[in-house]
Scaffold this motif. Structure first.
Motif, PDB file in Angstrom:
ATOM      1  N   PHE A  19     -17.839 -35.750 -69.812  1.00  0.00           N
ATOM      2  CA  PHE A  19     -18.134 -34.330 -69.547  1.00  0.00           C
ATOM      3  C   PHE A  19     -16.941 -33.464 -69.961  1.00  0.00           C
ATOM      4  CE2 PHE A  19     -17.344 -30.714 -66.786  1.00  0.00           C
ATOM      5  CZ  PHE A  19     -18.412 -29.914 -67.134  1.00  0.00           C
ATOM      6  N   ALA A  20     -15.728 -33.874 -69.573  1.00  0.00           N
ATOM      7  CA  ALA A  20     -14.522 -33.094 -69.880  1.00  0.00           C
ATOM      8  C   ALA A  20     -14.339 -32.934 -71.386  1.00  0.00           C
ATOM      9  CB  ALA A  20     -13.297 -33.761 -69.261  1.00  0.00           C
ATOM     10  N   GLU A  21     -14.622 -33.997 -72.132  1.00  0.00           N
ATOM     11  CA  GLU A  21     -14.486 -33.939 -73.589  1.00  0.00           C
ATOM     12  C   GLU A  21     -15.503 -32.952 -74.190  1.00  0.00           C
ATOM     13  OE1 GLU A  21     -12.429 -34.799 -75.795  1.00  0.00           O
ATOM     14  OE2 GLU A  21     -13.609 -34.529 -77.623  1.00  0.00           O
ATOM     15  N   ILE A  22     -16.749 -32.987 -73.673  1.00  0.00           N
ATOM     16  CA  ILE A  22     -17.777 -32.056 -74.189  1.00  0.00           C
ATOM     17  C   ILE A  22     -17.365 -30.614 -73.853  1.00  0.00           C
ATOM     18  CG2 ILE A  22     -20.205 -31.380 -74.004  1.00  0.00           C
ATOM     19  CD1 ILE A  22     -20.842 -34.350 -73.394  1.00  0.00           C
ATOM     20  N   ARG A  23     -16.832 -30.407 -72.643  1.00  0.00           N
ATOM     21  CA  ARG A  23     -16.400 -29.071 -72.239  1.00  0.00           C
ATOM     22  C   ARG A  23     -15.242 -28.582 -73.138  1.00  0.00           C
ATOM     23  NH1 ARG A  23     -18.725 -24.720 -70.688  1.00  0.00           N
ATOM     24  NH2 ARG A  23     -17.265 -23.842 -72.145  1.00  0.00           N
ATOM     25  N   ARG A  24     -14.291 -29.492 -73.437  1.00  0.00           N
ATOM     26  CA  ARG A  24     -13.170 -29.137 -74.325  1.00  0.00           C
ATOM     27  C   ARG A  24     -13.675 -28.712 -75.700  1.00  0.00           C
ATOM     28  NH1 ARG A  24     -10.062 -33.059 -71.711  1.00  0.00           N
ATOM     29  NH2 ARG A  24     -10.960 -34.752 -72.939  1.00  0.00           N
ATOM     30  N   ARG A  25     -14.634 -29.503 -76.218  1.00  0.00           N
ATOM     31  CA  ARG A  25     -15.173 -29.177 -77.555  1.00  0.00           C
ATOM     32  C   ARG A  25     -15.880 -27.817 -77.544  1.00  0.00           C
ATOM     33  NH1 ARG A  25     -17.431 -34.487 -80.704  1.00  0.00           N
ATOM     34  NH2 ARG A  25     -15.787 -35.931 -80.054  1.00  0.00           N
ATOM     35  N   LYS A  26     -16.606 -27.549 -76.444  1.00  0.00           N
ATOM     36  CA  LYS A  26     -17.306 -26.253 -76.369  1.00  0.00           C
ATOM     37  C   LYS A  26     -16.302 -25.103 -76.303  1.00  0.00           C
ATOM     38  CE  LYS A  26     -20.963 -23.522 -75.593  1.00  0.00           C
ATOM     39  NZ  LYS A  26     -20.380 -22.193 -75.452  1.00  0.00           N
ATOM     40  N   ASP A  27     -15.221 -25.299 -75.560  1.00  0.00           N
ATOM     41  CA  ASP A  27     -14.200 -24.245 -75.453  1.00  0.00           C
ATOM     42  C   ASP A  27     -13.604 -23.901 -76.816  1.00  0.00           C
ATOM     43  OD1 ASP A  27     -14.641 -24.189 -72.755  1.00  0.00           O
ATOM     44  OD2 ASP A  27     -12.841 -25.323 -72.216  1.00  0.00           O
ATOM     45  N   ALA A  28     -13.565 -24.911 -77.704  1.00  0.00           N
ATOM     46  CA  ALA A  28     -12.959 -24.716 -79.028  1.00  0.00           C
ATOM     47  C   ALA A  28     -14.013 -24.391 -80.080  1.00  0.00           C
ATOM     48  CB  ALA A  28     -12.189 -25.966 -79.419  1.00  0.00           C
ATOM     49  N   PHE A  29     -15.281 -24.334 -79.692  1.00  0.00           N
ATOM     50  CA  PHE A  29     -16.384 -24.183 -80.668  1.00  0.00           C
ATOM     51  C   PHE A  29     -16.453 -22.764 -81.223  1.00  0.00           C
ATOM     52  CE2 PHE A  29     -20.985 -23.506 -81.575  1.00  0.00           C
ATOM     53  CZ  PHE A  29     -21.128 -24.452 -82.576  1.00  0.00           C
ATOM     54  N   CYS A  76     -23.053 -24.886 -69.515  1.00  0.00           N
ATOM     55  CA  CYS A  76     -22.507 -24.745 -68.164  1.00  0.00           C
ATOM     56  C   CYS A  76     -21.340 -23.767 -68.251  1.00  0.00           C
ATOM     57  CB  CYS A  76     -22.043 -26.086 -67.584  1.00  0.00           C
ATOM     58  SG  CYS A  76     -20.477 -26.718 -68.225  1.00  0.00           S
ATOM     59  N   GLY A  77     -20.941 -23.241 -67.111  1.00  0.00           N
ATOM     60  CA  GLY A  77     -19.858 -22.266 -67.086  1.00  0.00           C
ATOM     61  C   GLY A  77     -18.535 -22.893 -67.506  1.00  0.00           C
ATOM     62  N   ARG A  78     -17.682 -22.058 -68.061  1.00  0.00           N
ATOM     63  CA  ARG A  78     -16.327 -22.480 -68.412  1.00  0.00           C
ATOM     64  C   ARG A  78     -15.548 -22.829 -67.137  1.00  0.00           C
ATOM     65  NH1 ARG A  78     -13.044 -20.935 -73.281  1.00  0.00           N
ATOM     66  NH2 ARG A  78     -14.853 -20.205 -74.433  1.00  0.00           N
ATOM     67  N   LEU A  79     -14.604 -23.744 -67.249  1.00  0.00           N
ATOM     68  CA  LEU A  79     -13.841 -24.163 -66.068  1.00  0.00           C
ATOM     69  C   LEU A  79     -12.646 -23.230 -65.857  1.00  0.00           C
ATOM     70  CD1 LEU A  79     -13.899 -28.032 -66.631  1.00  0.00           C
ATOM     71  CD2 LEU A  79     -15.469 -26.608 -65.307  1.00  0.00           C
ATOM     72  N   MET A  88     -16.688 -30.077 -61.605  1.00  0.00           N
ATOM     73  CA  MET A  88     -17.897 -29.515 -62.221  1.00  0.00           C
ATOM     74  C   MET A  88     -18.923 -30.618 -62.480  1.00  0.00           C
ATOM     75  SD  MET A  88     -19.583 -26.814 -63.261  1.00  0.00           S
ATOM     76  CE  MET A  88     -19.317 -25.402 -64.353  1.00  0.00           C
ATOM     77  N   TRP A  89     -18.461 -31.789 -62.883  1.00  0.00           N
ATOM     78  CA  TRP A  89     -19.391 -32.904 -63.119  1.00  0.00           C
ATOM     79  C   TRP A  89     -20.118 -33.250 -61.822  1.00  0.00           C
ATOM     80  CZ3 TRP A  89     -22.351 -35.030 -66.392  1.00  0.00           C
ATOM     81  CH2 TRP A  89     -22.921 -36.276 -66.139  1.00  0.00           C
ATOM     82  N   ASP A  90     -19.381 -33.260 -60.734  1.00  0.00           N
ATOM     83  CA  ASP A  90     -19.976 -33.526 -59.420  1.00  0.00           C
ATOM     84  C   ASP A  90     -21.019 -32.444 -59.085  1.00  0.00           C
ATOM     85  OD1 ASP A  90     -20.034 -35.013 -56.929  1.00  0.00           O
ATOM     86  OD2 ASP A  90     -19.122 -33.237 -56.032  1.00  0.00           O
ATOM     87  N   SER A  91     -20.688 -31.191 -59.367  1.00  0.00           N
ATOM     88  CA  SER A  91     -21.610 -30.085 -59.098  1.00  0.00           C
ATOM     89  C   SER A  91     -22.879 -30.212 -59.942  1.00  0.00           C
ATOM     90  CB  SER A  91     -20.934 -28.742 -59.393  1.00  0.00           C
ATOM     91  OG  SER A  91     -19.834 -28.549 -58.530  1.00  0.00           O
ATOM     92  N   LEU A  92     -22.696 -30.498 -61.231  1.00  0.00           N
ATOM     93  CA  LEU A  92     -23.858 -30.636 -62.115  1.00  0.00           C
ATOM     94  C   LEU A  92     -24.708 -31.829 -61.702  1.00  0.00           C
ATOM     95  CD1 LEU A  92     -22.349 -29.880 -65.665  1.00  0.00           C
ATOM     96  CD2 LEU A  92     -23.565 -28.322 -64.127  1.00  0.00           C
ATOM     97  N   SER A  93     -24.064 -32.879 -61.214  1.00  0.00           N
ATOM     98  CA  SER A  93     -24.807 -34.072 -60.787  1.00  0.00           C
ATOM     99  C   SER A  93     -25.677 -33.767 -59.574  1.00  0.00           C
ATOM    100  CB  SER A  93     -23.839 -35.217 -60.478  1.00  0.00           C
ATOM    101  OG  SER A  93     -23.082 -35.531 -61.636  1.00  0.00           O
TER     102      SER A  93
END
Ligand code: ZN
Ligand code: FE
Length: 256
Positions: free
Chosen positions: A246-256, A141-144, A152-157
Motif C-alpha cells: 500500500f505504501a509503495e502505491i501511495r508513494r507512486r501516486k504522490d509522484a504521479f 484514497c486521500g493523501r497521507l 491508512m491501510w488499517d482504515s481502508l481494510s
C-alpha cells in the motif's frame, strides 16, 4: 424506507451529501465545503437541516458550518472527539463504535485515520451507504498528510470489510486522474480497464463519478488491492506485507 442520498458538488471538486429519512422527514448533510449549494438543495426539496456530520478537519470539508448554523439555528454539529480542538464548535463528539442516527436509521462511526489523524467515516448498514470523506475515495484514497501508511491501510481494510453493495460517498471528484494512475498499477485488470473507460465517458458528459460501490472499488481501486498476489507481483513485491505494498502505491501516486 432507505435513506435518500443527494450528491451536491461544491467549490472546485468537493462533494457534500444530503441524507434524508423519508419516514421522519429529518435531513443531515455530510461535510460542508460551503453553505450556498447545500442551502439551495434543501430549499429545492423543502427540507430543513437537522444535522451536520463532519468527516475531518480540513477547510474544504467544514468551511460552511458557521453559515449553515445561522441559516438553521437548531442544527446539531457532529465530529470526531479526537479533532474537537480543530473542528468548528461541535454539539456532539464521537469516536469509533459510537452510533449516530439520521431520522430512524442508526449509523456507526468508524475511525479511518491516515489522511488526517482523527478522520472518521459514517456507515449506515440498513441503507448500505458509507460516507468516507478523504479516506477511501473513488479509485483512490486521500493523501497521507498526518497518518502513516500502516494506519491508512488499517482504515481502508475496515472499509473493505463492509458489505460489497455499500455505496461509497467520498469527498472529491478526483476519479479521472485516479483512473489514469490506477491503470499504471494494473494495466491488465479488465474491471479497471472497463471502469476507466466508463469514468472518462461520464466526465465527458459532466456526470458525477461519486458515489461508487464498494464492490467496484474492491475490483479496481489499487489502494484497496495492495494485499492481492497479482498486485504484489506486478510491483515486484511478492511476499511483502500488505501495508508496505500500500505504501509503495501511495508513494507512486504522490509522484504521479
Ligand atoms: Zn481532506
Ligand atoms: Fe478534501
Amino acid at each position: 424506507m432507505p435513506l435518500e442520498i443527494i450528491t451536491i458538488p461544491c467549490r472546485a471538486d468537493n462533494y457534500a451529501f444530503l441524507v434524508h429519512d423519508p419516514d421522519t422527514g429529518e435531513t443531515a448533510v455530510v461535510d460542508v465545503p460551503e453553505a450556498a449549494p447545500i442551502e439551495a438543495e434543501l430549499d429545492a426539496r423543502d427540507w430543513r437541516l437537522d444535522d451536520i456530520l463532519l468527516t475531518h478537519h480540513h477547510d474544504d470539508h467544514v468551511a460552511g458550518v458557521a453559515e449553515l448554523r445561522e441559516i438553521y439555528p437548531g442544527v446539531r454539529v457532529t465530529g470526531a472527539a479526537a479533532d474537537a480542538h480543530r473542528l468548528p464548535p461541535l454539539d456532539r463528539e464521537v469516536a469509533e463504535g459510537d452510533t449516530v442516527t439520521i431520522g430512524a436509521e442508526a449509523g456507526e462511526v468508524i475511525d479511518v485515520s491516515g489522511h488526517t489523524v482523527g478522520h472518521i467515516a459514517f456507515h449506515f448498514p440498513a441503507s448500505a451507504v458509507a460516507f468516507t470523506g478523504d479516506s477511501l475515495m473513488a479509485l483512490g484514497c486521500g493523501r497521507l498528510f498526518e497518518g502513516t501508511a500502516p494506519m491508512m491501510w488499517d482504515s481502508l481494510s475496515k472499509l473493505a470489510a463492509l458489505p460489497d453493495d455499500t455505496l461509497i460517498c467520498s469527498g472529491h471528484e478526483y476519479t479521472l486522474s485516479n483512473a489514469a494512475f490506477a491503470i499504471t498499477i494494473e494495466p491488465d485488470n479488465p474491471a479497471l480497464v472497463a471502469r476507466k473507460a466508463q469514468v472518462e465517458a461520464e466526465r465527458e458528459k459532466g456526470q458525477f463519478t461519486v458515489p461508487s460501490t464498494l464492490a467496484s472499488e474492491k475490483a479496481t481501486n489499487p489502494f484497496l488491492r495492495a494485499g492481492l498476489a497479482e498486485v504484489k507481483e506486478a510491483l515486484n513485491m511478492v511476499g511483502a506485507p500488505d501495508s508496505e505494498v500500500f505504501a509503495e502505491i501511495r508513494r507512486r501516486k504522490d509522484a504521479f
